[in-house]
Design a protein around this motif. Sequence first.
Motif: not given
Length: 296
Positions: A69-74, A127-136
């Motif tokens: 979901y968060f990586d859609y553009e990349s 943390f999976s939500f935090l990771y996908s949103f920013k931590l990665k």
Amino acid sequence: MKRKFFDLFKGFLKLTRIEHSLMLVFAVLIGELLAFGSIKNFNLDTLAFISSLIVPSLLSMSAFAINDYFDYESDKLNKRIDRPLVSKIIKRDEALLISIVLFVLSLYLSFFLNQIAFEIAFIFGAFSFLYSFKLKDVALVGNLYVALCMAVPIIFGGVVAGSLNQNHILIFFIILFAGIAREIAQSIRDYKGDAIARGSKNIVHLIGKRKSAMLSSFLYAIAISLSFIIFFFFEPYKLNIIYAIFVGACDILLFYVAIFSLSNYNKVDFIRKTRNTTLIAMFLALLGFFFPLLFS
């Protein structure tokens, strides 16, 4: 255009990376068997046993869905047509809903386990939500989180069973180091699209592709070395031929990836192939950890 059920189902499996969930279930079972010493001594309540296998599987599926979901553009920039959102098999808002439902369901089932197991599930799910949103996008932090998600099921299984020992810890670190190495390699593949779409500054941007490949290979070497320590010193794996066959095959594959990554880190196709190679290697290692427990 109306989407067919089979295409949606296949897209769901791709979105949630079901093959990873199956490996996590296997890892939890190994963690539980390690706590009891062998399958002959296995003594776990049926509901707790079933919940312990389903919870990490659902968490993993939720994590992959929110990641896409968060990586859609990349993913679009990286031309990841293998991703169901990019290929439009699954809609973006559907991926978000799937992730939330799976996360809530996993927390509900974790109530049937003990408090520590519930806390592990909640922390890693959040943390999976935090990771996908920013931590990665933070150098090494994202890689470490993903590797922890791969390694913690061994600990989770021991926690559910009520006991941890040295084998839990050693296997945890084998998977952790191999997982970090694998994630760094994948960062080399996706770093351009991630930088443009997300402003990512991962380890590749800090030290470059060559040094990232060297670090990845070094971490694979540590994982291989730890597998030898278990073989020579720790029961039930000490000088065990079954362990040697399966974990030895894993080590050969990881060694191959580690060596050839040093000269092929610029080849996207090679890095893409190593993703499946290392996944097979890790599955072989799990078999090597599992089978000796059946006969001890």
